[in-house]
Design a protein around this motif. Structure first.
Motif, PDB file in Angstrom:
ATOM      1  N   LYS A   9       4.669   5.812 -11.811  1.00  0.00           N
ATOM      2  CA  LYS A   9       5.741   6.004 -10.826  1.00  0.00           C
ATOM      3  C   LYS A   9       6.979   5.175 -11.211  1.00  0.00           C
ATOM      4  CE  LYS A   9       2.572   6.967  -6.934  1.00  0.00           C
ATOM      5  NZ  LYS A   9       1.943   6.388  -5.718  1.00  0.00           N
ATOM      6  N   HIS A  52       0.502  14.855   2.654  1.00  0.00           N
ATOM      7  CA  HIS A  52       0.885  13.670   3.438  1.00  0.00           C
ATOM      8  C   HIS A  52       2.077  13.915   4.363  1.00  0.00           C
ATOM      9  CE1 HIS A  52      -2.043  11.282   1.338  1.00  0.00           C
ATOM     10  NE2 HIS A  52      -1.505  11.538   0.174  1.00  0.00           N
ATOM     11  N   PHE A  57       4.432   7.168   6.380  1.00  0.00           N
ATOM     12  CA  PHE A  57       4.942   6.697   5.086  1.00  0.00           C
ATOM     13  C   PHE A  57       5.527   7.824   4.234  1.00  0.00           C
ATOM     14  CE2 PHE A  57       0.360   7.521   4.650  1.00  0.00           C
ATOM     15  CZ  PHE A  57       0.322   8.366   3.558  1.00  0.00           C
ATOM     16  N   LEU A  61       7.674   7.606   0.749  1.00  0.00           N
ATOM     17  CA  LEU A  61       6.968   8.024  -0.466  1.00  0.00           C
ATOM     18  C   LEU A  61       7.826   8.988  -1.287  1.00  0.00           C
ATOM     19  CD1 LEU A  61       4.217   7.951  -1.975  1.00  0.00           C
ATOM     20  CD2 LEU A  61       3.441   9.786  -0.438  1.00  0.00           C
ATOM     21  N   ARG A  85      -8.970   7.068 -12.062  1.00  0.00           N
ATOM     22  CA  ARG A  85      -8.881   6.409 -10.736  1.00  0.00           C
ATOM     23  C   ARG A  85      -9.437   4.981 -10.815  1.00  0.00           C
ATOM     24  NH1 ARG A  85      -6.535   9.047  -6.087  1.00  0.00           N
ATOM     25  NH2 ARG A  85      -8.141   8.144  -4.768  1.00  0.00           N
ATOM     26  N   THR A  91      -5.947   2.329  -3.840  1.00  0.00           N
ATOM     27  CA  THR A  91      -4.585   2.732  -3.463  1.00  0.00           C
ATOM     28  C   THR A  91      -3.743   1.537  -3.023  1.00  0.00           C
ATOM     29  OG1 THR A  91      -5.520   4.833  -2.721  1.00  0.00           O
ATOM     30  CG2 THR A  91      -3.294   4.302  -1.959  1.00  0.00           C
ATOM     31  N   ARG A 102      -3.393  -1.545 -10.504  1.00  0.00           N
ATOM     32  CA  ARG A 102      -2.829  -1.978  -9.218  1.00  0.00           C
ATOM     33  C   ARG A 102      -3.273  -3.398  -8.877  1.00  0.00           C
ATOM     34  NH1 ARG A 102      -4.431   3.862  -6.722  1.00  0.00           N
ATOM     35  NH2 ARG A 102      -2.452   4.964  -7.016  1.00  0.00           N
ATOM     36  N   ILE A 109       1.434  -1.313  -1.053  1.00  0.00           N
ATOM     37  CA  ILE A 109       0.914   0.059  -1.181  1.00  0.00           C
ATOM     38  C   ILE A 109       2.048   1.045  -1.454  1.00  0.00           C
ATOM     39  CG2 ILE A 109       0.989   0.624   1.298  1.00  0.00           C
ATOM     40  CD1 ILE A 109      -1.734   2.074   0.878  1.00  0.00           C
TER      41      ILE A 109
HETATM   42  P1  DAT Z   1      -3.846   7.730  -3.913  1.00  0.00           P
HETATM   43  O1  DAT Z   1      -2.475   7.565  -4.526  1.00  0.00           O
HETATM   44  O2  DAT Z   1      -4.733   6.566  -4.262  1.00  0.00           O
HETATM   45  O3  DAT Z   1      -4.480   9.065  -4.191  1.00  0.00           O
HETATM   46  P2  DAT Z   1      -3.258   8.747  -1.248  1.00  0.00           P
HETATM   47  O4  DAT Z   1      -3.341  10.122  -1.830  1.00  0.00           O
HETATM   48  O5  DAT Z   1      -4.059   8.470  -0.010  1.00  0.00           O
HETATM   49  O6  DAT Z   1      -3.652   7.635  -2.332  1.00  0.00           O
HETATM   50  O7  DAT Z   1      -1.766   8.405  -0.908  1.00  0.00           O
HETATM   51  C1  DAT Z   1      -0.728   8.826  -1.761  1.00  0.00           C
HETATM   52  C2  DAT Z   1       0.301   7.750  -1.865  1.00  0.00           C
HETATM   53  O8  DAT Z   1       0.897   7.540  -0.586  1.00  0.00           O
HETATM   54  C3  DAT Z   1      -0.265   6.377  -2.267  1.00  0.00           C
HETATM   55  O9  DAT Z   1      -0.348   6.219  -3.665  1.00  0.00           O
HETATM   56  C4  DAT Z   1       0.708   5.441  -1.635  1.00  0.00           C
HETATM   57  C5  DAT Z   1       1.159   6.167  -0.379  1.00  0.00           C
HETATM   58  N1  DAT Z   1       0.422   5.715   0.806  1.00  0.00           N
HETATM   59  C6  DAT Z   1      -0.819   6.093   1.172  1.00  0.00           C
HETATM   60  N2  DAT Z   1      -1.199   5.494   2.296  1.00  0.00           N
HETATM   61  C7  DAT Z   1      -0.161   4.711   2.659  1.00  0.00           C
HETATM   62  C8  DAT Z   1       0.081   3.816   3.744  1.00  0.00           C
HETATM   63  N3  DAT Z   1      -0.830   3.619   4.690  1.00  0.00           N
HETATM   64  N4  DAT Z   1       1.278   3.177   3.782  1.00  0.00           N
HETATM   65  C9  DAT Z   1       2.208   3.372   2.837  1.00  0.00           C
HETATM   66  N5  DAT Z   1       2.057   4.200   1.775  1.00  0.00           N
HETATM   67  C10 DAT Z   1       0.877   4.849   1.700  1.00  0.00           C
END
Ligand code: DAT
Ligand code: MG
Length: 150
Positions: A9, A52, A57, A61, A85, A91, A102, A109
């Motif tokens: 990213k 999402h 968020f 994002l 992963r 995450t 990470r 996050i």
């Molecule tokens: P991952 O990236 O591990 O697959 P995810 O698909 O649940 O995780 O979420 C996608 C992205 O969204 C993650 O990399 C960061 C952001 N994100 C997820 N949950 C969040 C939260 N509670 N607050 C802020 N950003 C979040």
């Protein structure tokens, strides 16, 4: 063999961690079959993160992933989805193990440096979203028989 999408990213690119992240996956033994530096359009970001939409968020994002270039990489190999992963870590960087990307380089996050596909099915969907077929190279890395039993 599985394929998976890894994104470095904008924070990973800006902080000069592209080489470090590639190195970890490459040394683990996966084969890179596609790689590019790219600007992410709002449309691509919204499609990639459609699941999402509506979450608190979500807007942050989309702003984050479109804020500077990303490096997109397709990896192939046995168990590629879970291996990537695992290399990336949880995450939330404060929950990620030391030794993961990470866990070693992240704190927030919302600045967690990377994306990795979460299933084989979603990996295929994401690879089709981020790459054209002719951007993926069919090849065999020498020595793979020393990494994968089959
Ligand atoms: P991952 O990236 O591990 O697959 P995810 O698909 O649940 O995780 O979420 C996608 C992205 O969204 C993650 O990399 C960061 C952001 N994100 C997820 N949950 C969040 C939260 N509670 N607050 C802020 N950003 C979040
Ligand atoms: Mg995810």
């Amino acid at each position: 063999m599985e394929r998976t999408l890894l994104l470095v990213k904008p924070d990973g690119v800006q902080r000069g961690l592209v080489g470090t992240i590639i190195d970890k996956v490459e040394r683990r033994g996966l084969r890179m079959v596609g790689v590019k530096l790219m600007s992410v359009s709002a449309h691509l970001a919204e499609t990639h993160y459609a699941i999402h939409k509506g979450k608190p968020f979500y807007n942050g994002l989309i702003d984050y992933i479109t804020s500077a270039p990303v490096v997109a990489i397709v990896w192939q190999g046995s168990k590629a989805v879970s291996v990537v992963r695992q290399v990336l870590g949880s995450t939330d960087p404060t929950e990620a193990q030391a030794g993961t990307v990470r866990g070693d380089y992240g704190i927030d996050i919302g600045r967690n440096l990377t994306h990795g596909s979460d299933s084989v099915k979603n990996g295929l969907t994401e690879i089709n979203l981020w790459f054209k077929p002719d951007e993926l190279i069919e090849w065999k890395r020498s020595g793979e028989e020393w990494v994968f039993e089959i």
